[in-house]
Design a protein around this motif. Structure first.
Motif, PDB file in Angstrom:
ATOM      1  N   ASP A   1       0.616  16.643  -5.117  1.00 44.20           N
ATOM      2  CA  ASP A   1       0.709  15.345  -4.791  1.00 44.20           C
ATOM      3  C   ASP A   1       1.627  14.543  -3.795  1.00 44.20           C
ATOM      4  O   ASP A   1       1.313  13.665  -3.031  1.00 44.20           O
ATOM      5  CB  ASP A   1       0.779  14.398  -6.348  1.00 44.20           C
ATOM      6  N   GLY A   2       2.789  15.248  -3.863  1.00 43.35           N
ATOM      7  CA  GLY A   2       3.815  14.769  -2.718  1.00 43.35           C
ATOM      8  C   GLY A   2       4.057  13.218  -2.846  1.00 43.35           C
ATOM      9  O   GLY A   2       4.129  12.831  -3.953  1.00 43.35           O
ATOM     10  N   LEU A   3       4.188  12.725  -1.822  1.00 45.99           N
ATOM     11  CA  LEU A   3       4.259  11.341  -1.676  1.00 45.99           C
ATOM     12  C   LEU A   3       3.279  10.381  -1.826  1.00 45.99           C
ATOM     13  O   LEU A   3       3.395   9.244  -1.534  1.00 45.99           O
ATOM     14  CB  LEU A   3       5.444  11.068  -0.717  1.00 45.99           C
ATOM     15  N   SER A   4       2.009  11.031  -1.549  1.00 47.08           N
ATOM     16  CA  SER A   4       0.760  10.401  -1.643  1.00 47.08           C
ATOM     17  C   SER A   4      -0.457  10.978  -2.135  1.00 47.08           C
ATOM     18  O   SER A   4      -0.943  11.714  -1.528  1.00 47.08           O
ATOM     19  CB  SER A   4       0.594   9.893  -0.050  1.00 47.08           C
TER      20      SER A   4
ATOM     21  N   GLY B   1       3.889   5.314   5.550  1.00 48.94           N
ATOM     22  CA  GLY B   1       4.682   4.248   6.518  1.00 48.94           C
ATOM     23  C   GLY B   1       3.740   3.008   6.358  1.00 48.94           C
ATOM     24  O   GLY B   1       2.766   2.743   5.812  1.00 48.94           O
ATOM     25  N   LEU B   2       4.170   2.101   7.153  1.00 49.39           N
ATOM     26  CA  LEU B   2       3.500   1.045   7.227  1.00 49.39           C
ATOM     27  C   LEU B   2       1.932   0.888   8.111  1.00 49.39           C
ATOM     28  O   LEU B   2       1.511  -0.118   8.047  1.00 49.39           O
ATOM     29  CB  LEU B   2       4.295  -0.173   7.684  1.00 49.39           C
ATOM     30  N   SER B   3       1.945   2.079   8.548  1.00 47.10           N
ATOM     31  CA  SER B   3       0.531   2.219   9.324  1.00 47.10           C
ATOM     32  C   SER B   3      -0.322   3.196   8.657  1.00 47.10           C
ATOM     33  O   SER B   3      -1.648   3.583   9.054  1.00 47.10           O
ATOM     34  CB  SER B   3       0.717   2.546  10.747  1.00 47.10           C
ATOM     35  N   SER B   4       0.241   3.901   7.593  1.00 46.37           N
ATOM     36  CA  SER B   4      -0.717   5.449   7.124  1.00 46.37           C
ATOM     37  C   SER B   4      -0.088   5.470   5.520  1.00 46.37           C
ATOM     38  O   SER B   4       1.151   5.478   5.396  1.00 46.37           O
ATOM     39  CB  SER B   4      -0.576   6.410   7.927  1.00 46.37           C
TER      40      SER B   4
ATOM     41  N   LEU C   1       0.909  -1.174  -0.092  1.00 45.31           N
ATOM     42  CA  LEU C   1      -0.031  -0.171  -0.085  1.00 45.31           C
ATOM     43  C   LEU C   1       0.883   1.089   0.020  1.00 45.31           C
ATOM     44  O   LEU C   1       0.499   2.406  -0.819  1.00 45.31           O
ATOM     45  CB  LEU C   1      -0.966  -0.019   1.259  1.00 45.31           C
ATOM     46  N   ALA C   2       2.152   1.033   0.786  1.00 49.67           N
ATOM     47  CA  ALA C   2       2.832   2.291   0.853  1.00 49.67           C
ATOM     48  C   ALA C   2       3.583   2.697  -0.666  1.00 49.67           C
ATOM     49  O   ALA C   2       3.752   3.726  -1.119  1.00 49.67           O
ATOM     50  CB  ALA C   2       3.860   2.136   1.927  1.00 49.67           C
ATOM     51  N   ARG C   3       3.875   1.701  -1.213  1.00 46.71           N
ATOM     52  CA  ARG C   3       4.454   1.521  -2.144  1.00 46.71           C
ATOM     53  C   ARG C   3       3.624   2.132  -3.503  1.00 46.71           C
ATOM     54  O   ARG C   3       3.995   3.082  -4.362  1.00 46.71           O
ATOM     55  CB  ARG C   3       5.201   0.332  -2.795  1.00 46.71           C
TER      56      ARG C   3
END
Length: 254
Positions: A110-113, A173-176, A39-41
């Motif tokens: 957009d940034g990183l998400s 991150g792995l939680s968001s 999901l993070a990728r």
């Protein structure tokens, strides 16, 4: 022991008390971590769907929004050349217009998400705009792709804005994977330092900061910036009336 960890897990998104299968993690824990990593990728690489976002922004009544791009020509370049993400593509800011000096310019980046911007940026603005003074002149919003925070300095300077607010997807991150950051800069211009900004981070209800609380914090920061004539470490140090503990996360980072 399982009841002990179950209670703690309700208080944090962190992976705690995962258990073991021999000397390794359980299969379930490994699969869940792999899914979160995927999901993070995906969040980092998913492109921003600009047209639906522009349509939502038109509904705010701030004028016709514009779409611009940074100097990074593609996602791979954006990820490996942060400097290009901070710089507009040649000529794009020359096309931005304001009827005069405005109090606030808003940039959705957009940034990183991209998912964070798509999900949270417009709802946050809907909560923020009614909190601003009626005399506040807000420029038509700008949507920026392959963009980093400092791109907002170029936009704000082009529009003659006293303040620029950059709403940008934060590093997953792995939680968001859909956390939105809101960066506020007084008298934006190219070359502004990170220490000259304020940030309200982790905007992603229900797991993070909710839109209304983030909007109240941003409105207070804007009032403090106008009073102080600055944003950044000086404003953080004392110009902002301190909110209730646990309500906000305020920083000056990029």
């Amino acid at each position: 022991m399982s009841d002990f960890w179950s209670l703690l897990r309700t208080t944090t998104p962190a992976r705690i008390g995962l258990g073991r299968a021999g000397t390794a993690l359980t299969t379930r824990a490994v699969l869940e971590a792999g899914a979160a990593h995927a999901l993070a990728r995906d969040a980092v690489h998913l492109p921003l769907d600009v047209e639906p976002l522009l349509e939502e922004l038109r509904g705010l009544g701030l004028g016709e929004p514009a779409a611009i791009a940074s100097a990074a020509p593609d996602r791979a370049t954006y990820l490996t050349r942060p400097d290009l993400g901070r710089t507009p593509a040649p000529g794009v800011v020359d096309e931005l217009h304001s009827p005069g000096q405005c109090d606030l310019a808003v940039v959705l980046a957009d940034g990183l998400s991209a998912a964070a911007v798509t999900t949270h940026a417009v709802p946050l603005l809907r909560s923020l705009l009614p909190l601003l003074d009626a005399a506040t002149a807000v420029a038509a919003p700008v949507v920026a792709t392959q963009a980093r925070v400092a791109l907002g300095d170029h936009v704000g300077a082009a529009l003659g804005a006293r303040l620029v607010l950059v709403l940008i997807g934060e590093r997953p991150g792995l939680s968001s994977s859909d956390s939105l950051g809101a960066y506020l800069t007084w008298q934006p211009r190219p070359g502004r330092l990170d220490s000259e900004r304020n940030c309200v981070s982790n905007i992603r209800p229900p797991a993070g900061l909710d839109h209304d609380t983030a909007a109240r914090t941003l409105a207070a920061l804007m009032a403090g910036a106008r009073h102080l004539g600055a944003t950044g470490v000086g404003l953080k140090a004392g110009a902002l009336e301190r909110p209730a503990i646990g309500e906000t996360q305020i920083g000056t980072h990029i």
